[in-house]
Write an enzyme that holds these catalytic residues in place. Structure first.
Site, PDB file in Angstrom:
ATOM      1  N   LYS A 114       4.615  19.898  35.564  1.00 13.20           N
ATOM      2  CA  LYS A 114       4.629  21.012  34.602  1.00 13.20           C
ATOM      3  C   LYS A 114       3.820  20.712  33.351  1.00 13.20           C
ATOM      4  O   LYS A 114       3.267  21.631  32.747  1.00 13.20           O
ATOM      5  CB  LYS A 114       6.069  21.402  34.245  1.00 13.20           C
ATOM      6  CG  LYS A 114       6.786  22.068  35.409  1.00 13.20           C
ATOM      7  CD  LYS A 114       7.939  22.934  34.960  1.00 13.20           C
ATOM      8  CE  LYS A 114       8.434  23.771  36.149  1.00 13.20           C
ATOM      9  NZ  LYS A 114       9.621  24.533  35.893  1.00 13.20           N
ATOM     10  N   LYS A 198       4.361  25.134  46.161  1.00 13.63           N
ATOM     11  CA  LYS A 198       5.677  25.784  46.086  1.00 13.63           C
ATOM     12  C   LYS A 198       5.545  27.239  45.633  1.00 13.63           C
ATOM     13  O   LYS A 198       4.746  27.528  44.746  1.00 13.63           O
ATOM     14  CB  LYS A 198       6.503  24.970  45.079  1.00 13.63           C
ATOM     15  CG  LYS A 198       7.923  25.400  44.901  1.00 13.63           C
ATOM     16  CD  LYS A 198       8.645  24.466  43.937  1.00 13.63           C
ATOM     17  CE  LYS A 198       8.763  25.092  42.564  1.00 13.63           C
ATOM     18  NZ  LYS A 198       9.950  24.705  41.814  1.00 13.63           N
ATOM     19  N   LYS A 201       7.468  31.101  40.062  1.00 15.86           N
ATOM     20  CA  LYS A 201       7.440  32.250  39.147  1.00 15.86           C
ATOM     21  C   LYS A 201       6.170  32.282  38.330  1.00 15.86           C
ATOM     22  O   LYS A 201       5.679  33.347  37.954  1.00 15.86           O
ATOM     23  CB  LYS A 201       8.593  32.143  38.146  1.00 15.86           C
ATOM     24  CG  LYS A 201       9.950  32.169  38.727  1.00 15.86           C
ATOM     25  CD  LYS A 201      10.933  31.753  37.617  1.00 15.86           C
ATOM     26  CE  LYS A 201      12.329  31.596  38.139  1.00 15.86           C
ATOM     27  NZ  LYS A 201      13.146  30.745  37.285  1.00 15.86           N
TER      28      LYS A 201
HETATM   29  N1  AQP Z   1       9.821  27.661  46.151  1.00 10.94           N
HETATM   30  C1  AQP Z   1      11.107  27.343  46.131  1.00 10.94           C
HETATM   31  N2  AQP Z   1      11.731  27.044  47.287  1.00 10.94           N
HETATM   32  C2  AQP Z   1      13.055  26.747  47.287  1.00 10.94           C
HETATM   33  N3  AQP Z   1      13.817  26.723  46.180  1.00 10.94           N
HETATM   34  C3  AQP Z   1      13.224  27.011  45.004  1.00 10.94           C
HETATM   35  N4  AQP Z   1      13.687  27.083  43.738  1.00 10.94           N
HETATM   36  C4  AQP Z   1      12.675  27.438  42.918  1.00 10.94           C
HETATM   37  N5  AQP Z   1      11.536  27.597  43.612  1.00 10.94           N
HETATM   38  C5  AQP Z   1      11.839  27.338  44.924  1.00 10.94           C
HETATM   39  C6  AQP Z   1      15.078  26.836  43.372  1.00 10.94           C
HETATM   40  O1  AQP Z   1      15.543  27.946  42.621  1.00 10.94           O
HETATM   41  C7  AQP Z   1      16.527  27.498  41.693  1.00 10.94           C
HETATM   42  C8  AQP Z   1      16.246  28.121  40.358  1.00 10.94           C
HETATM   43  O2  AQP Z   1      14.987  27.698  39.906  1.00 10.94           O
HETATM   44  P1  AQP Z   1      14.664  27.768  38.362  1.00 10.94           P
HETATM   45  O3  AQP Z   1      14.778  29.137  37.904  1.00 10.94           O
HETATM   46  O4  AQP Z   1      15.476  26.785  37.656  1.00 10.94           O
HETATM   47  O5  AQP Z   1      13.190  27.362  38.188  1.00 10.94           O
HETATM   48  P2  AQP Z   1      12.099  26.628  38.945  1.00 10.94           P
HETATM   49  O6  AQP Z   1      12.597  25.711  39.999  1.00 10.94           O
HETATM   50  O7  AQP Z   1      11.264  26.002  37.909  1.00 10.94           O
HETATM   51  O8  AQP Z   1      11.395  27.873  39.597  1.00 10.94           O
HETATM   52  P3  AQP Z   1       9.880  28.095  39.731  1.00 10.94           P
HETATM   53  O9  AQP Z   1       9.675  29.360  40.438  1.00 10.94           O
HETATM   54  O10 AQP Z   1       9.235  26.889  40.299  1.00 10.94           O
HETATM   55  O11 AQP Z   1       9.425  28.317  38.231  1.00 10.94           O
HETATM   56  P4  AQP Z   1       8.135  27.808  37.536  1.00 10.94           P
HETATM   57  O12 AQP Z   1       7.008  28.576  38.124  1.00 10.94           O
HETATM   58  O13 AQP Z   1       8.372  28.157  36.095  1.00 10.94           O
HETATM   59  O14 AQP Z   1       8.046  26.344  37.794  1.00 10.94           O
HETATM   60  C9  AQP Z   1      16.476  25.977  41.679  1.00 10.94           C
HETATM   61  O15 AQP Z   1      17.611  25.482  42.374  1.00 10.94           O
HETATM   62  C10 AQP Z   1      15.224  25.657  42.428  1.00 10.94           C
HETATM   63  O16 AQP Z   1      15.360  24.460  43.148  1.00 10.94           O
END
Ligand code: AQP
Length: 333
Positions: A114, A198, A201
């Site tokens: 990140k 992955k 968002k």
């Molecule tokens: N691609 C994914 N596959 C499976 N699980 C996922 N999670 C996120 N992306 C995937 C799971 O969703 C839960 C909530 O996630 P979060 O809101 O805490 O944020 P994150 O993991 O940072 O989500 P993103 O989409 O990856 O956001 P950005 O783009 O900001 O980095 C967690 O349990 C996570 O494991």
């Protein structure tokens, strides 16, 4: 015996199929088990580790609650609350940051990903994110934490912090050592545009993910445009290692169908992507469109969503403030 569940989702908008299959779908199943006590948190303190627009953040907090409810979490059975409304989280995070070691945090791959190339410009909060996450979990004596595979490392550091606090202050079992609950096969849903990345968002292209607010036509269009390769679908799991896009689409289909990858491969072996995509669109529309419709309906009922958060706040605050008080006594404050 039932489990004590804690998990969180960041209110950073664009909740997607990866969040649903990797986390929220599992939350619903845990919520439905009468034996379990579940706490689901909208982790807004985590969200501000990267810059957020205040107005959007406020909307995204409500949208995350709406997504929980629309997906099937029952706010009467489970506690749903917003992290920043319970001050014990920030307070415990500070105390635990004095327990966690810099060497442990330096190993965290999510920070490296990140923060990107310019680590000097990343916020201190992004770096110490796992310590806040440890506070979230430990304040509620959670026994199990359902997360996607990307969060496994953070769970390990949480266990290390709990263990070190218990050892340092000679308070065996004060912090419960939590277990991760990771769904083995479907733990990581990948981008529809690149099967090695992955689904996320923050990815700029909206075509890379199915948002939980997408309507029927958008879902069908995104699956139509999803990246594929030129071969027919394989007959063996091992063949998928070199075909990330095929693997991802088959995995998504399996997970939505509550099946396993082996069975799904048997169904589609030798067939073209077009057939898989048609079936996938159908099941996605069947499972995701009702959630999307419900989210939109709930978003027009702001007072109802705020009431859920207020009720959740009262319950969470009582548990967490009590635990932080005990931490003070142990430390000598
Ligand atoms: N691609 C994914 N596959 C499976 N699980 C996922 N999670 C996120 N992306 C995937 C799971 O969703 C839960 C909530 O996630 P979060 O809101 O805490 O944020 P994150 O993991 O940072 O989500 P993103 O989409 O990856 O956001 P950005 O783009 O900001 O980095 C967690 O349990 C996570 O494991």
């Amino acid at each position: 015996m039932g489990k004590k569940i804690f998990s969180g989702v960041q209110p950073t908008g664009n909740l997607h199929l990866g969040n649903y299959l990797g986390a929220i779908k599992n939350f619903v199943e845990l919520n439905n088990d009468q034996e379990n006590d579940c706490i689901f948190c909208v982790v807004d303190l985590h969200a501000i580790t990267v810059k957020q627009d205040p107005k959007e953040l406020r909307n995204n907090i409500r949208e995350t609650v709406a997504t929980f409810i629309a997906s099937g979490i029952d706010s009467k059975k489970s506690i749903i609350f917003n992290q920043s409304t319970v001050p014990a989280h920030s307070e415990a995070a500070w105390i635990l940051s004095c327990i966690a070691r810099i060497g442990w945090l330096n190993r965290m791959t999510q920070f490296k990903e990140k923060a990107g190339k310019d680590k000097e410009k990343a916020s201190v909060g992004l770096y110490s994110y796992p310590v806040l996450m440890a506070a979230d979990i430990l304040l509620y004596d959670a026994s199990h934490v359902p997360v996607g595979e990307d969060q496994k490392q953070h769970l390990e550091i949480c266990r290390d912090i709990a263990q070190k606090f218990n050892n340092d202050f000679n308070v065996e079992n004060f912090f419960h050592i939590p277990e991760p609950l990771i769904q083995k096969e479907f733990s990581r849903i990948m981008s529809l545009k690149d099967g090695t990345k992955k689904m996320s968002k923050s990815e700029l292209s909206d075509l890379s993910r199915i948002n939980l607010t997408d309507d029927k036509d958008t879902i069908i269009n995104k699956i139509k445009k999803a990246k594929t390769d030129s071969l027919p679908l394989p007959s063996k799991i091992e063949e998928l290692d070199k075909r990330p896009e095929a693997k991802n689409l088959l995995q998504i289909y399996s997970s939505l169908n509550n099946s396993n990858l082996k069975k799904t491969i048997e169904t589609f072996q030798g067939k073209n992507f077009s057939e898989l995509k048609e079936n996938l669109s159908q099941i996605l529309v069947e499972k995701i469109e009702p959630i999307s419709v419900e989210i939109k309906k709930l978003l027009s009922e702001k007072e109802y969503l705020d009431k859920i958060l207020l009720e959740g706040h009262k319950k969470a605050n009582s548990i967490a403030s009590n635990k932080v008080k005990k931490m003070h006594e142990i430390i000598g404050f």
